[in-house]
Design an enzyme around this catalytic site. Structure first.
Site, short mmCIF file in Angstrom:
data_model
loop_
_atom_site.label_atom_id
_atom_site.label_comp_id
_atom_site.label_asym_id
_atom_site.label_seq_id
_atom_site.Cartn_x
_atom_site.Cartn_y
_atom_site.Cartn_z
N HIS A 137 0.85 -1.20 0.00
CA HIS A 137 0.00 0.00 0.00
C HIS A 137 0.88 1.25 0.00
O HIS A 137 0.66 2.19 -0.79
CB HIS A 137 -0.89 -0.04 1.24
CG HIS A 137 -1.69 1.19 1.50
ND1 HIS A 137 -3.05 1.26 1.32
CD2 HIS A 137 -1.32 2.43 1.94
CE1 HIS A 137 -3.49 2.46 1.64
NE2 HIS A 137 -2.45 3.19 2.02
N GLU A 138 1.90 1.26 0.85
CA GLU A 138 2.76 2.44 0.95
C GLU A 138 3.64 2.59 -0.29
O GLU A 138 3.91 3.71 -0.74
CB GLU A 138 3.62 2.36 2.21
CG GLU A 138 2.83 2.37 3.51
CD GLU A 138 1.90 3.57 3.65
OE1 GLU A 138 2.25 4.66 3.14
OE2 GLU A 138 0.81 3.41 4.24
N HIS A 141 1.62 4.39 -2.73
CA HIS A 141 1.64 5.84 -2.50
C HIS A 141 2.88 6.46 -3.12
O HIS A 141 2.82 7.51 -3.79
CB HIS A 141 1.64 6.14 -1.00
CG HIS A 141 0.28 6.16 -0.37
ND1 HIS A 141 -0.80 6.82 -0.92
CD2 HIS A 141 -0.16 5.61 0.80
CE1 HIS A 141 -1.86 6.67 -0.11
NE2 HIS A 141 -1.50 5.94 0.92
N GLU A 188 -6.34 6.70 -0.89
CA GLU A 188 -6.18 5.55 0.00
C GLU A 188 -6.76 4.29 -0.63
O GLU A 188 -6.18 3.20 -0.51
CB GLU A 188 -6.87 5.84 1.35
CG GLU A 188 -6.17 6.88 2.19
CD GLU A 188 -4.72 6.52 2.50
OE1 GLU A 188 -4.45 5.34 2.80
OE2 GLU A 188 -3.86 7.41 2.43
#
Length: 365
Positions: A137-138, A141, A188
């Site tokens: 997930h990061e 980003h 997100e």
């Protein structure tokens, strides 16, 4: 950042050479990012300014106060971020830091060379595959450049606040901040998808989100029950509940956990996800040719479809408004006065219309 050495994943997963971040970006996130990426001059200036002060300061602070992962420190986490970079074909692996903090959190900061920070509370809460999804997930980003464009929009917002004294200026600022937070929430959801692509374990991704809501006692929780809870939240109550849910979510920068789980499962079952897994996905080499107009249309289509398919009573009202329903006023009146609206109850000869309203309210709940 350190160079990756093309290390294969710890278990068999698909790899996505040359994948564009557009593959996992939510339509509302992607449309904004595609437009902002066209502002290359402003983008470069912002990176230079931020890199001179804040990014160096942040990097030095975590280097001094947190633990930088490596082959000798948190080696499993170190391998996870390298693994995510390998699967998503990110050439430069972000540095990963663990900071002592019981709060469960993970974030990506920095513009020129983003770094990922996870708290000790998160590491203690999640198992290996759940951590893999969060780190993916990061990495999502970092690859989407969310830090860059969030900073850009925050600068624009700060500039706009200086003209708040202008008549109606405050309303304009509130509209801008509300739109900004809506984009944050969609960003997100984008990175949740990136985490799924990196880990390729839907159950682990959903468990991680469930634990963010309910804590470490997994034996007392159930993913299927949590999805049922998400369904209950989506369609719960009457119009008043729909308004309350809207008011609760507007100040948030992250979607609620049940919403994230439901949205991720829906995407994992979509043709879009299946195409990516089969190797048919957007490529970075085509990013420059992406049409801003097409992406805004995709975002608009998404919101239109969301309203049409939503079981939320407030979204039902919006459908009525869009369809020119003549009974919207009656629904609002009856909902907020607590009146029951049943066929023939008003005694004014319009029993048929009242019965229709009551039926709509019941189906919406």
């Amino acid at each position: 950042m350190t160079d990756t050495t093309a290390k294969t994943p710890s278990r068999r997963r698909e790899r996505f050479p040359g994948i564009s971040t557009r593959a996992w970006e939510h339509p509302a996130d992607r449309s904004a990012l595609v437009a902002l990426r066209k502002l290359s001059g402003f983008d470069d200036i912002l990176k230079k300014l931020a890199g001179l002060v804040s990014e160096r300061s942040i990097r030095l602070m975590f280097l001094a106060t947190a633990v930088k992962t490596s082959e000798r420190q948190f080696p499993e986490l170190h391998n996870m971020v390298r693994d995510a970079a390998y699967v998503l074909d990110l050439e430069q692996v972000p540095d990963l830091y663990v900071t002592q903090d019981p709060t469960v959190n993970a974030f990506t900061i920095g513009i020129d060379t983003p770094i990922i920070v996870v708290t000790s509370g998160l590491v203690e809460l999640l198992d290996e595959e759940e951590l893999r999804s969060v780190i993916g997930h990061e990495v999502g980003h970092a690859m989407s450049g969310h830090a860059v464009y969030r900073t850009m929009l925050m600068i624009l917002t700060n500039i706009a606040t200086r003209i708040a004294w202008v008549p109606l200026g405050n309303l304009a600022i509130m509209a801008l901040v509300t739109a900004l937070k809506e984009w944050f929430r969609k960003a997100e959801l984008s990175s949740d998808r990136a985490g799924l692509l990196a880990g390729q374990d839907l159950q682990a991704s959903m468990r991680a989100l469930m634990k963010l809501a309910g804590g470490h006692n997994l034996a007392e929780m159930n993913v299927d029950a949590f999805l049922e809870q998400a369904e209950e939240y989506e369609k719960a109550g009457d119009l008043r509940d729909g308004v309350l849910k809207l008011l609760q979510v507007l100040p948030q920068t992250h979607p609620f956990a049940v919403t994230r789980v439901a949205q991720l499962k829906k995407w994992a079952e979509s043709d879009e996800y299946r195409s990516i897994m089969s190797g048919a996905y957007p490529r970075r080499s085509d990013d420059q040719d992406t049409s801003v107009g097409e992406q805004w249309k995709a975002a608009a289509d998404h919101y239109t479809t969301s309203v049409k398919e939503s079981k939320d009573p407030l979204m039902g009202l919006l459908r009525d408004v869009a369809g020119g329903a003549a009974t919207v006023g009656g629904k609002l009146r009856d909902t907020f006065t607590g009146a029951t609206n049943r066929g023939g109850s008003n005694g004014n000869g319009n029993g048929s219309g009242s019965g229709s309203n009551g039926s709509d309210d019941r189906s919406g709940s």
